[in-house]
Design a protein around this motif. Structure first.
Motif, mmCIF file in Angstrom:
data_model
loop_
_atom_site.group_PDB
_atom_site.id
_atom_site.type_symbol
_atom_site.label_atom_id
_atom_site.label_comp_id
_atom_site.label_asym_id
_atom_site.label_seq_id
_atom_site.Cartn_x
_atom_site.Cartn_y
_atom_site.Cartn_z
ATOM 1 N N ALA A 99 44.894 -21.048 -17.001
ATOM 2 C CA ALA A 99 43.792 -20.081 -16.999
ATOM 3 C C ALA A 99 42.485 -20.744 -17.417
ATOM 4 O O ALA A 99 41.430 -20.489 -16.821
ATOM 5 C CB ALA A 99 44.124 -18.909 -17.920
ATOM 6 N N ALA A 100 42.531 -21.622 -18.413
ATOM 7 C CA ALA A 100 41.324 -22.321 -18.867
ATOM 8 C C ALA A 100 40.786 -23.249 -17.780
ATOM 9 O O ALA A 100 39.576 -23.325 -17.552
ATOM 10 C CB ALA A 100 41.621 -23.113 -20.140
ATOM 11 N N ALA A 101 41.673 -23.945 -17.084
ATOM 12 C CA ALA A 101 41.246 -24.849 -16.012
ATOM 13 C C ALA A 101 40.605 -24.072 -14.871
ATOM 14 O O ALA A 101 39.575 -24.476 -14.332
ATOM 15 C CB ALA A 101 42.440 -25.662 -15.500
ATOM 16 N N GLN A 102 41.206 -22.945 -14.492
ATOM 17 C CA GLN A 102 40.638 -22.130 -13.419
ATOM 18 C C GLN A 102 39.263 -21.595 -13.808
ATOM 19 O O GLN A 102 38.352 -21.549 -12.987
ATOM 20 C CB GLN A 102 41.589 -20.992 -13.065
ATOM 21 N N LEU A 103 39.105 -21.212 -15.066
ATOM 22 C CA LEU A 103 37.810 -20.725 -15.546
ATOM 23 C C LEU A 103 36.757 -21.829 -15.472
ATOM 24 O O LEU A 103 35.631 -21.601 -15.036
ATOM 25 C CB LEU A 103 37.949 -20.203 -16.976
ATOM 26 N N LYS A 104 37.116 -23.048 -15.858
ATOM 27 C CA LYS A 104 36.173 -24.162 -15.813
ATOM 28 C C LYS A 104 35.746 -24.465 -14.380
ATOM 29 O O LYS A 104 34.570 -24.732 -14.116
ATOM 30 C CB LYS A 104 36.778 -25.402 -16.464
ATOM 31 N N ILE A 105 36.692 -24.417 -13.478
ATOM 32 C CA ILE A 105 36.351 -24.679 -12.076
ATOM 33 C C ILE A 105 35.424 -23.601 -11.549
ATOM 34 O O ILE A 105 34.418 -23.877 -10.900
ATOM 35 C CB ILE A 105 37.618 -24.797 -11.217
ATOM 36 N N ARG A 106 35.755 -22.351 -11.833
ATOM 37 C CA ARG A 106 34.914 -21.256 -11.343
ATOM 38 C C ARG A 106 33.508 -21.331 -11.938
ATOM 39 O O ARG A 106 32.523 -21.069 -11.262
ATOM 40 C CB ARG A 106 35.563 -19.916 -11.664
ATOM 41 N N ALA A 107 33.399 -21.727 -13.213
ATOM 42 C CA ALA A 107 32.089 -21.838 -13.855
ATOM 43 C C ALA A 107 31.254 -22.948 -13.232
ATOM 44 O O ALA A 107 30.029 -22.874 -13.224
ATOM 45 C CB ALA A 107 32.255 -22.085 -15.354
ATOM 46 N N ALA A 108 31.900 -23.981 -12.702
ATOM 47 C CA ALA A 108 31.179 -25.108 -12.125
ATOM 48 C C ALA A 108 30.715 -24.844 -10.695
ATOM 49 O O ALA A 108 29.892 -25.577 -10.166
ATOM 50 C CB ALA A 108 32.054 -26.356 -12.156
ATOM 51 N N LEU A 109 31.235 -23.796 -10.072
ATOM 52 C CA LEU A 109 30.898 -23.502 -8.680
ATOM 53 C C LEU A 109 29.553 -22.804 -8.573
ATOM 54 O O LEU A 109 29.144 -22.085 -9.487
ATOM 55 C CB LEU A 109 31.970 -22.602 -8.067
ATOM 56 N N PRO A 110 28.864 -22.980 -7.442
ATOM 57 C CA PRO A 110 27.653 -22.196 -7.199
ATOM 58 C C PRO A 110 28.018 -20.706 -7.182
ATOM 59 O O PRO A 110 29.137 -20.341 -6.802
ATOM 60 C CB PRO A 110 27.192 -22.649 -5.810
ATOM 61 N N PRO A 111 27.111 -19.828 -7.584
ATOM 62 C CA PRO A 111 27.429 -18.398 -7.705
ATOM 63 C C PRO A 111 28.065 -17.768 -6.465
ATOM 64 O O PRO A 111 29.031 -17.014 -6.584
ATOM 65 C CB PRO A 111 26.079 -17.761 -8.019
ATOM 66 N N ALA A 112 27.563 -18.070 -5.273
ATOM 67 C CA ALA A 112 28.122 -17.460 -4.059
ATOM 68 C C ALA A 112 29.579 -17.872 -3.852
ATOM 69 O O ALA A 112 30.431 -17.048 -3.506
ATOM 70 C CB ALA A 112 27.289 -17.835 -2.839
ATOM 71 N N LEU A 113 29.864 -19.138 -4.069
ATOM 72 C CA LEU A 113 31.230 -19.624 -3.910
ATOM 73 C C LEU A 113 32.139 -19.095 -5.015
ATOM 74 O O LEU A 113 33.290 -18.738 -4.778
ATOM 75 C CB LEU A 113 31.252 -21.155 -3.888
ATOM 76 N N ALA A 114 31.619 -18.986 -6.233
ATOM 77 C CA ALA A 114 32.400 -18.427 -7.341
ATOM 78 C C ALA A 114 32.784 -16.984 -7.041
ATOM 79 O O ALA A 114 33.900 -16.553 -7.351
ATOM 80 C CB ALA A 114 31.614 -18.520 -8.645
ATOM 81 N N ASP A 115 31.875 -16.234 -6.429
ATOM 82 C CA ASP A 115 32.191 -14.849 -6.050
ATOM 83 C C ASP A 115 33.321 -14.807 -5.033
ATOM 84 O O ASP A 115 34.207 -13.961 -5.108
ATOM 85 C CB ASP A 115 30.955 -14.148 -5.480
ATOM 86 N N GLN A 116 33.294 -15.713 -4.060
ATOM 87 C CA GLN A 116 34.361 -15.758 -3.053
ATOM 88 C C GLN A 116 35.703 -16.093 -3.696
ATOM 89 O O GLN A 116 36.720 -15.496 -3.368
ATOM 90 C CB GLN A 116 34.032 -16.780 -1.969
ATOM 91 N N VAL A 117 35.707 -17.050 -4.620
ATOM 92 C CA VAL A 117 36.939 -17.411 -5.328
ATOM 93 C C VAL A 117 37.446 -16.209 -6.110
ATOM 94 O O VAL A 117 38.640 -15.913 -6.109
ATOM 95 C CB VAL A 117 36.701 -18.621 -6.254
ATOM 96 N N GLY A 118 36.548 -15.506 -6.772
ATOM 97 C CA GLY A 118 36.936 -14.316 -7.528
ATOM 98 C C GLY A 118 37.549 -13.248 -6.639
ATOM 99 O O GLY A 118 38.528 -12.601 -7.016
ATOM 100 N N GLN A 119 36.988 -13.070 -5.442
ATOM 101 C CA GLN A 119 37.542 -12.087 -4.504
ATOM 102 C C GLN A 119 38.947 -12.481 -4.069
ATOM 103 O O GLN A 119 39.841 -11.644 -4.005
ATOM 104 C CB GLN A 119 36.630 -11.950 -3.282
ATOM 105 N N VAL A 120 39.145 -13.747 -3.776
ATOM 106 C CA VAL A 120 40.476 -14.204 -3.369
ATOM 107 C C VAL A 120 41.465 -13.999 -4.510
ATOM 108 O O VAL A 120 42.566 -13.476 -4.310
ATOM 109 C CB VAL A 120 40.441 -15.690 -2.937
ATOM 110 N N GLN A 121 41.079 -14.387 -5.726
ATOM 111 C CA GLN A 121 41.981 -14.251 -6.867
ATOM 112 C C GLN A 121 42.312 -12.791 -7.154
ATOM 113 O O GLN A 121 43.407 -12.493 -7.602
ATOM 114 C CB GLN A 121 41.374 -14.902 -8.111
ATOM 115 N N SER A 122 41.370 -11.896 -6.903
ATOM 116 C CA SER A 122 41.646 -10.488 -7.189
ATOM 117 C C SER A 122 42.463 -9.815 -6.097
ATOM 118 O O SER A 122 43.009 -8.743 -6.307
ATOM 119 C CB SER A 122 40.331 -9.725 -7.391
#
Length: 176
Positions: A99-122
């Motif tokens: 969970a910590a690693a996934q959070l770090k990766i998502r935090a490092a992504l540009p906002p638009a891409l982080a949103d897409q990752v969040g949608q896939v994960q949800s």
């Protein structure tokens, strides 16, 4: 533990934007009062975040602020190889590390891409175990994984259906 939690708060706010104290407390499995103290500590340390009260309130970082605290630890990098399989990660004691690693990766992504990752994960969940089946216990999985990760050999004994039924084998670890 507290330093890790402060970094987690910072990364959660960076990755998700505005979050309430209750959402942060739920995510980090602490009390809301602990979040209030931690946010005050972050503010005192010079982290540019602010909180808004009310129905649409919450904490967020000042627009444009990004931290570079996203370096992965060795355990987190290992956990990423199991990111599609949270069950085995948990069995290896790497569930929270994943969970910590996934959070770090998502935090490092540009906002638009982080949103897409969040949608896939949800929207998607991989359940690798058989439906309606009983999961096998895997008491030696951590030892086997440790041998593979460190390139060590394993001596195993197993039983098969034909003669000889009891077989001893030496399994070579993955080369470094």
């Amino acid at each position: 533990m507290r330093a890790s939690r402060l970094i987690s708060i910072l990364l959660l706010l960076q990755a998700r934007g505005r979050l309430t104290a209750a959402e942060l407390a739920y995510e980090l499995e602490v009390s809301v009062r602990t979040i209030y103290r931690d946010v005050e500590s972050l503010h005192t340390a010079g982290i540019p975040l602010y909180g808004d009260a009310g129905h649409r309130g919450g904490y967020q970082l000042v627009d444009g602020y990004r931290t570079r605290l996203t370096g992965l630890s060795a355990d987190e990098a290992k956990a990423l190889s199991l990111s599609g399989l949270p069950g085995p990660a948990a069995e290896l004691g790497l569930g929270s590390v994943l969970a910590a690693a996934q959070l770090k990766i998502r935090a490092a992504l540009p906002p638009a891409l982080a949103d897409q990752v969040g949608q896939v994960q949800s929207r998607f969940h991989l359940d690798a175990s058989a439906w309606y089946g009983v999961s096998d216990e895997v008491p030696f999985l951590p030892a086997v994984a440790d041998a593979v990760w460190h390139g060590r050999a394993l001596s195993v004994r197993y039983r098969r259906w034909k003669e000889p039924t009891d077989v001893d084998r030496r399994l070579l670890g993955w080369p470094r």
